[in-house]
Design a protein around this motif. Sequence first.
Motif, mmCIF file in Angstrom:
data_model
loop_
_atom_site.group_PDB
_atom_site.id
_atom_site.type_symbol
_atom_site.label_atom_id
_atom_site.label_comp_id
_atom_site.label_asym_id
_atom_site.label_seq_id
_atom_site.Cartn_x
_atom_site.Cartn_y
_atom_site.Cartn_z
ATOM 1 N N GLY A 151 -2.080 15.753 17.274
ATOM 2 C CA GLY A 151 -1.408 16.795 16.091
ATOM 3 C C GLY A 151 -1.670 15.830 14.722
ATOM 4 O O GLY A 151 -2.228 14.682 14.653
ATOM 5 N N ALA A 152 -1.087 16.603 13.670
ATOM 6 C CA ALA A 152 -1.449 16.046 12.503
ATOM 7 C C ALA A 152 -0.731 16.465 11.376
ATOM 8 O O ALA A 152 -0.089 17.630 11.512
ATOM 9 N N CYS A 153 -0.332 15.719 10.414
ATOM 10 C CA CYS A 153 0.354 16.351 9.247
ATOM 11 C C CYS A 153 -0.375 16.133 8.012
ATOM 12 O O CYS A 153 -1.232 15.293 7.967
ATOM 13 N N ALA A 154 -0.304 17.210 7.026
ATOM 14 C CA ALA A 154 -1.020 16.864 5.805
ATOM 15 C C ALA A 154 -0.745 15.609 4.988
ATOM 16 O O ALA A 154 0.199 15.080 4.930
ATOM 17 N N SER A 155 -1.864 15.018 4.412
ATOM 18 C CA SER A 155 -1.842 13.915 3.698
ATOM 19 C C SER A 155 -2.174 14.219 2.272
ATOM 20 O O SER A 155 -2.977 15.138 1.884
ATOM 21 N N PHE A 156 -1.927 13.359 1.273
ATOM 22 C CA PHE A 156 -2.129 13.644 -0.055
ATOM 23 C C PHE A 156 -2.492 12.347 -0.592
ATOM 24 O O PHE A 156 -2.290 11.480 -0.395
ATOM 25 N N ALA A 157 -3.283 12.642 -1.839
ATOM 26 C CA ALA A 157 -4.069 11.496 -2.367
ATOM 27 C C ALA A 157 -2.807 10.927 -3.510
ATOM 28 O O ALA A 157 -2.050 11.606 -3.965
ATOM 29 N N VAL A 158 -2.844 9.445 -3.443
ATOM 30 C CA VAL A 158 -1.744 8.637 -4.262
ATOM 31 C C VAL A 158 -2.313 7.492 -4.546
ATOM 32 O O VAL A 158 -3.361 7.014 -3.967
ATOM 33 N N LYS A 159 -1.887 6.971 -5.836
ATOM 34 C CA LYS A 159 -2.356 5.848 -6.479
ATOM 35 C C LYS A 159 -1.496 4.980 -6.999
ATOM 36 O O LYS A 159 -0.355 5.505 -7.421
ATOM 37 N N VAL A 160 -1.732 3.718 -7.144
ATOM 38 C CA VAL A 160 -0.816 2.943 -7.965
ATOM 39 C C VAL A 160 -1.674 2.232 -9.057
ATOM 40 O O VAL A 160 -2.559 1.809 -8.786
ATOM 41 N N GLU A 161 -1.176 2.348 -10.330
ATOM 42 C CA GLU A 161 -1.748 1.937 -11.504
ATOM 43 C C GLU A 161 -0.761 1.278 -12.388
ATOM 44 O O GLU A 161 0.413 1.932 -12.839
ATOM 45 N N GLY A 162 -0.871 0.059 -12.749
ATOM 46 C CA GLY A 162 0.139 -0.404 -13.693
ATOM 47 C C GLY A 162 1.706 -0.474 -12.996
ATOM 48 O O GLY A 162 2.501 -0.476 -13.916
ATOM 49 N N HIS A 166 5.311 0.854 9.991
ATOM 50 C CA HIS A 166 4.673 -0.450 10.424
ATOM 51 C C HIS A 166 3.344 -0.530 10.176
ATOM 52 O O HIS A 166 2.834 0.472 10.633
ATOM 53 N N GLY A 167 2.855 -1.352 9.482
ATOM 54 C CA GLY A 167 1.380 -1.471 9.164
ATOM 55 C C GLY A 167 0.802 -0.175 8.400
ATOM 56 O O GLY A 167 1.668 -0.152 7.422
ATOM 57 N N ARG A 168 0.115 0.548 9.042
ATOM 58 C CA ARG A 168 -0.465 1.685 8.396
ATOM 59 C C ARG A 168 0.187 2.856 9.059
ATOM 60 O O ARG A 168 -0.696 3.919 9.110
ATOM 61 N N LYS A 169 1.149 2.783 9.610
ATOM 62 C CA LYS A 169 1.753 4.001 10.563
ATOM 63 C C LYS A 169 3.006 4.065 10.175
ATOM 64 O O LYS A 169 3.964 3.266 9.745
ATOM 65 N N VAL A 170 3.568 5.577 10.650
ATOM 66 C CA VAL A 170 5.233 5.763 10.462
ATOM 67 C C VAL A 170 5.816 6.351 11.771
ATOM 68 O O VAL A 170 4.730 6.976 12.301
ATOM 69 N N THR A 171 6.773 6.086 12.342
ATOM 70 C CA THR A 171 7.153 6.609 13.618
ATOM 71 C C THR A 171 8.137 7.628 13.261
ATOM 72 O O THR A 171 9.056 7.269 12.566
ATOM 73 N N GLU A 175 0.947 -1.236 0.123
ATOM 74 C CA GLU A 175 0.027 -0.061 -0.058
ATOM 75 C C GLU A 175 0.905 1.214 -0.116
ATOM 76 O O GLU A 175 1.940 1.031 0.610
ATOM 77 N N VAL A 176 0.460 2.424 -0.551
ATOM 78 C CA VAL A 176 1.277 3.742 -0.861
ATOM 79 C C VAL A 176 0.378 4.766 -0.130
ATOM 80 O O VAL A 176 -0.680 4.756 -0.432
ATOM 81 N N PHE A 177 1.249 5.558 0.538
ATOM 82 C CA PHE A 177 0.480 6.669 1.307
ATOM 83 C C PHE A 177 1.441 8.101 1.127
ATOM 84 O O PHE A 177 2.633 7.733 0.804
ATOM 85 N N ALA A 178 0.938 9.068 1.238
ATOM 86 C CA ALA A 178 1.701 10.267 0.923
ATOM 87 C C ALA A 178 1.442 11.320 2.274
ATOM 88 O O ALA A 178 0.188 11.494 2.390
ATOM 89 N N LEU A 179 2.328 11.618 2.793
ATOM 90 C CA LEU A 179 2.298 12.710 3.995
ATOM 91 C C LEU A 179 3.274 13.782 3.699
ATOM 92 O O LEU A 179 4.446 13.642 3.199
ATOM 93 N N HIS A 180 3.078 14.939 4.342
ATOM 94 C CA HIS A 180 3.871 16.185 4.430
ATOM 95 C C HIS A 180 5.309 15.530 5.191
ATOM 96 O O HIS A 180 4.995 14.708 6.049
ATOM 97 N N ASP A 181 6.317 15.812 4.474
ATOM 98 C CA ASP A 181 7.396 15.202 5.222
ATOM 99 C C ASP A 181 8.075 15.969 6.380
ATOM 100 O O ASP A 181 9.327 16.240 6.611
ATOM 101 N N GLN A 182 7.182 16.126 7.267
ATOM 102 C CA GLN A 182 7.615 17.028 8.538
ATOM 103 C C GLN A 182 6.818 16.702 9.760
ATOM 104 O O GLN A 182 5.641 17.113 9.648
ATOM 105 N N CYS A 183 7.220 16.104 10.571
ATOM 106 C CA CYS A 183 6.721 16.069 12.040
ATOM 107 C C CYS A 183 6.239 17.257 12.392
ATOM 108 O O CYS A 183 6.774 18.030 12.680
ATOM 109 N N PRO A 184 4.772 17.259 13.025
ATOM 110 C CA PRO A 184 4.369 18.673 13.407
ATOM 111 C C PRO A 184 4.755 18.928 14.832
ATOM 112 O O PRO A 184 4.962 20.119 15.323
ATOM 113 N N HIS A 185 5.657 17.655 15.420
ATOM 114 C CA HIS A 185 6.040 17.998 16.775
ATOM 115 C C HIS A 185 7.274 18.773 16.735
ATOM 116 O O HIS A 185 7.517 19.845 17.325
ATOM 117 N N LYS A 186 8.384 18.266 16.352
ATOM 118 C CA LYS A 186 9.717 18.830 16.138
ATOM 119 C C LYS A 186 10.238 19.128 14.816
ATOM 120 O O LYS A 186 11.495 19.260 14.616
#
Length: 103
Positions: free
Chosen positions: A85-96, A59-64, A38-49
């Motif tokens: 907190g949260a970071c932005a997520s982006f739509a992503v898809k896999v085709e072929g 791991h699973g459907r999470k990132v540490t 499965e493929v996912f896309a997030l803003h590449d910056q933790c909102p904490h620090k």
Amino acid sequence: MTDWKRICLLDDIPRLGSRVVRRPGADDIAVFRNADDEVFALHDQCPHKGGPLSQGIVHGRKVTCPLHGWNFNLQDGQAVAPDVGACASFAVKVEGGEVWLAT
């Protein structure tokens, strides 16, 4: 109507890893691949620090976050309790076997 940009091949993203999409004039996006391909896309910056989530552990459907261990849901960018907190997520898809990111 959503415009899609081809990012890479699925095999270019290591399982349980990520690839960074650099955007001139905008924040980077981390594109993650889990063990189930499965493929996912997030803003590449933790909102904490501000840590680079692309360097975190998938791991699973999470990132540490590599800096302080906060966990984020890859589907929506929300922190996993007890963290808040949260970071932005982006739509992503896999085709072929190709990964596409919504622009």
